[in-house]
Design a protein around this motif. Sequence first.
Motif, PDB file in Angstrom:
ATOM      1  N   PHE A  52       0.839  -1.213   0.000  1.00 26.23           N
ATOM      2  CA  PHE A  52       0.000   0.000   0.000  1.00 26.23           C
ATOM      3  C   PHE A  52       0.864   1.250   0.000  1.00 26.23           C
ATOM      4  CE2 PHE A  52      -3.653  -2.544   1.691  1.00 26.23           C
ATOM      5  CZ  PHE A  52      -4.497  -2.240   0.655  1.00 26.23           C
ATOM      6  N   SER A  53       1.934   1.210   0.790  1.00 26.47           N
ATOM      7  CA  SER A  53       2.821   2.365   0.872  1.00 26.47           C
ATOM      8  C   SER A  53       3.420   2.703  -0.483  1.00 26.47           C
ATOM      9  CB  SER A  53       3.906   2.073   1.906  1.00 26.47           C
ATOM     10  OG  SER A  53       4.994   2.911   1.740  1.00 26.47           O
ATOM     11  N   LYS A  54       3.822   1.656  -1.228  1.00 29.83           N
ATOM     12  CA  LYS A  54       4.420   1.900  -2.542  1.00 29.83           C
ATOM     13  C   LYS A  54       3.393   2.454  -3.521  1.00 29.83           C
ATOM     14  CE  LYS A  54       6.628   0.950  -6.534  1.00 29.83           C
ATOM     15  NZ  LYS A  54       6.690  -0.363  -7.149  1.00 29.83           N
ATOM     16  N   TYR A  55       2.213   1.801  -3.576  1.00 28.98           N
ATOM     17  CA  TYR A  55       1.272   2.180  -4.624  1.00 28.98           C
ATOM     18  C   TYR A  55       0.533   3.465  -4.299  1.00 28.98           C
ATOM     19  CZ  TYR A  55       2.167  -2.006  -7.219  1.00 28.98           C
ATOM     20  OH  TYR A  55       2.784  -2.963  -7.972  1.00 28.98           O
ATOM     21  N   ASN A  56       0.498   3.869  -3.013  1.00 29.78           N
ATOM     22  CA  ASN A  56      -0.069   5.173  -2.675  1.00 29.78           C
ATOM     23  C   ASN A  56       0.979   6.257  -2.630  1.00 29.78           C
ATOM     24  OD1 ASN A  56      -2.786   4.598  -2.485  1.00 29.78           O
ATOM     25  ND2 ASN A  56      -2.579   3.805  -0.409  1.00 29.78           N
ATOM     26  N   LYS A  57       2.237   5.893  -2.853  1.00 27.54           N
ATOM     27  CA  LYS A  57       3.342   6.867  -2.806  1.00 27.54           C
ATOM     28  C   LYS A  57       3.341   7.628  -1.490  1.00 27.54           C
ATOM     29  CE  LYS A  57       3.943   7.821  -7.709  1.00 27.54           C
ATOM     30  NZ  LYS A  57       3.090   6.735  -8.190  1.00 27.54           N
ATOM     31  N   ILE A  58       3.159   6.925  -0.395  1.00 26.33           N
ATOM     32  CA  ILE A  58       3.119   7.570   0.914  1.00 26.33           C
ATOM     33  C   ILE A  58       3.975   6.734   1.851  1.00 26.33           C
ATOM     34  CG2 ILE A  58       1.087   6.378   1.817  1.00 26.33           C
ATOM     35  CD1 ILE A  58       0.145   9.145   2.760  1.00 26.33           C
ATOM     36  N   VAL A  59       4.690   7.386   2.751  1.00 28.33           N
ATOM     37  CA  VAL A  59       5.754   6.695   3.469  1.00 28.33           C
ATOM     38  C   VAL A  59       5.279   6.089   4.786  1.00 28.33           C
ATOM     39  CG1 VAL A  59       6.661   8.558   4.880  1.00 28.33           C
ATOM     40  CG2 VAL A  59       8.229   6.918   3.873  1.00 28.33           C
TER      41      VAL A  59
ATOM     42  N   ALA B  43      12.123 -10.322   2.249  1.00 28.34           N
ATOM     43  CA  ALA B  43      12.998  -9.152   2.087  1.00 28.34           C
ATOM     44  C   ALA B  43      13.178  -8.839   0.607  1.00 28.34           C
ATOM     45  CB  ALA B  43      14.342  -9.406   2.760  1.00 28.34           C
ATOM     46  N   GLY B  44      13.262  -9.882  -0.247  1.00 32.64           N
ATOM     47  CA  GLY B  44      13.339  -9.657  -1.687  1.00 32.64           C
ATOM     48  C   GLY B  44      12.116  -8.933  -2.209  1.00 32.64           C
ATOM     49  N   LEU B  45      10.924  -9.337  -1.729  1.00 36.57           N
ATOM     50  CA  LEU B  45       9.704  -8.639  -2.142  1.00 36.57           C
ATOM     51  C   LEU B  45       9.734  -7.185  -1.685  1.00 36.57           C
ATOM     52  CD1 LEU B  45       6.790 -11.160  -1.610  1.00 36.57           C
ATOM     53  CD2 LEU B  45       7.620 -10.220  -3.724  1.00 36.57           C
ATOM     54  N   PHE B  46      10.269  -6.934  -0.481  1.00 35.58           N
ATOM     55  CA  PHE B  46      10.366  -5.558   0.002  1.00 35.58           C
ATOM     56  C   PHE B  46      11.266  -4.732  -0.908  1.00 35.58           C
ATOM     57  CE2 PHE B  46       9.418  -6.623   4.724  1.00 35.58           C
ATOM     58  CZ  PHE B  46       8.105  -6.835   4.378  1.00 35.58           C
ATOM     59  N   VAL B  47      12.362  -5.338  -1.389  1.00 36.76           N
ATOM     60  CA  VAL B  47      13.244  -4.612  -2.316  1.00 36.76           C
ATOM     61  C   VAL B  47      12.493  -4.284  -3.596  1.00 36.76           C
ATOM     62  CG1 VAL B  47      15.293  -4.823  -3.746  1.00 36.76           C
ATOM     63  CG2 VAL B  47      15.385  -5.516  -1.371  1.00 36.76           C
ATOM     64  N   LEU B  48      11.695  -5.247  -4.104  1.00 31.72           N
ATOM     65  CA  LEU B  48      10.909  -4.972  -5.305  1.00 31.72           C
ATOM     66  C   LEU B  48       9.950  -3.815  -5.071  1.00 31.72           C
ATOM     67  CD1 LEU B  48       9.938  -8.434  -6.785  1.00 31.72           C
ATOM     68  CD2 LEU B  48      11.720  -6.872  -7.486  1.00 31.72           C
ATOM     69  N   LEU B  49       9.456  -3.665  -3.851  1.00 30.37           N
ATOM     70  CA  LEU B  49       8.526  -2.582  -3.535  1.00 30.37           C
ATOM     71  C   LEU B  49       9.258  -1.308  -3.135  1.00 30.37           C
ATOM     72  CD1 LEU B  49       5.844  -4.613  -1.612  1.00 30.37           C
ATOM     73  CD2 LEU B  49       5.477  -3.298  -3.667  1.00 30.37           C
ATOM     74  N   GLU B  50      10.550  -1.263  -3.356  1.00 31.73           N
ATOM     75  CA  GLU B  50      11.372  -0.071  -3.098  1.00 31.73           C
ATOM     76  C   GLU B  50      11.423   0.297  -1.628  1.00 31.73           C
ATOM     77  OE1 GLU B  50       9.710   2.827  -5.637  1.00 31.73           O
ATOM     78  OE2 GLU B  50      10.708   2.083  -7.414  1.00 31.73           O
ATOM     79  N   ASP B 123       8.861  10.294  -2.895  1.00 30.41           N
ATOM     80  CA  ASP B 123       9.683   9.450  -3.766  1.00 30.41           C
ATOM     81  C   ASP B 123      10.417   8.443  -2.879  1.00 30.41           C
ATOM     82  OD1 ASP B 123      11.065   8.316  -5.756  1.00 30.41           O
ATOM     83  OD2 ASP B 123      12.435   9.999  -6.089  1.00 30.41           O
ATOM     84  N   LEU B 124       9.864   7.208  -2.813  1.00 30.48           N
ATOM     85  CA  LEU B 124      10.389   6.231  -1.861  1.00 30.48           C
ATOM     86  C   LEU B 124      11.770   5.724  -2.257  1.00 30.48           C
ATOM     87  CD1 LEU B 124       7.194   4.164  -1.128  1.00 30.48           C
ATOM     88  CD2 LEU B 124       8.246   5.898   0.285  1.00 30.48           C
ATOM     89  N   SER B 125      12.076   5.781  -3.561  1.00 31.00           N
ATOM     90  CA  SER B 125      13.359   5.240  -3.996  1.00 31.00           C
ATOM     91  C   SER B 125      14.477   6.264  -3.886  1.00 31.00           C
ATOM     92  CB  SER B 125      13.250   4.746  -5.440  1.00 31.00           C
ATOM     93  OG  SER B 125      12.851   5.814  -6.267  1.00 31.00           O
ATOM     94  N   ALA B 126      14.165   7.473  -3.390  1.00 32.19           N
ATOM     95  CA  ALA B 126      15.182   8.529  -3.388  1.00 32.19           C
ATOM     96  C   ALA B 126      16.284   8.245  -2.379  1.00 32.19           C
ATOM     97  CB  ALA B 126      14.535   9.870  -3.070  1.00 32.19           C
TER      98      ALA B 126
END
Lengths: 103, 166
Positions: A52-59, B43-50, B123-126
């Motif tokens: 959810f955090s990724k797809y909503n772009k919210i931390v 943990a691999g899935l978490f990396v895919l989700l940035e 921007d989570l990947s920043a």
Amino acid sequence: MTSEITLNHYLWVSGLLFALGIAGVVIRRNALVIFMALEMNLNAANLALIAFSKYNKIVDGQVLVFFIIAIAAAEVAVGLAIIVALFKRKQTVSVNELNSMRL
Amino acid sequence: MNVHDTLFWFFSIAMLLCGVFVIANRNPVASAMALVLMFLFMAGLFVLLEAFFIAAIQVLVYAGAVMVLFLFVIMLLDIKASERRRFAFLGVFGGIVVAGAFVWEMRIILSQPVIPLQSGNTDLSAGLENVVKPLFQHYMLPFEVTALLLLVAMVGVVLLSKKDLK
């Protein structure tokens, strides 16, 4: 190069893992394995939150997962100490025989 | 199918298989090993989700500390006695019913695609800064309370591990 993986895919994986955890808690009679299945449940919730955090772009989802991991570490320490104390008292970790509140 | 999708299918299928191993294994040590693998694939899935920070925490805390604790306790207890015990039929039946009901419910809920609100613009990947900053600003109080709770848990464990509980 667009990804075909949507939020639904991640929620499915998370839900299936949660179902596995529930099945483990109900089926297994070993207190340690029940505890491991509980950890799987916690991880399934973590996966949903991160997705959810990724797809909503919210931390905030990631912050919540950080707290969940910290609490889970404390919970594991206390739970395993209780299991060890029970084993010292009753010489078993099978929940079929741990059926009274009295020590 | 690009690399991201392939990795997603690999990690999730491997993770679910490890989950099945955890609950199907007779031996608790094998269960614990399967659980370590499950945490790593997660943990691999978490990396895919940035979520790189959470992936690192997952490996350090779960696959490291928690599983070492589990293995220590398994070694401490004499598990040979509880190893060969047949599953109760009622328990297996109940577990399958509960898990099946949950999956059925999931299927109803997820039959339509869940549309994310896209309400944020982080921007989570920043880098680490975007993820860790809220921890010391908006979530300051929960952070401190968590520290206190870890202290309480430590004291509780020391108390529980004493020779006699009286």
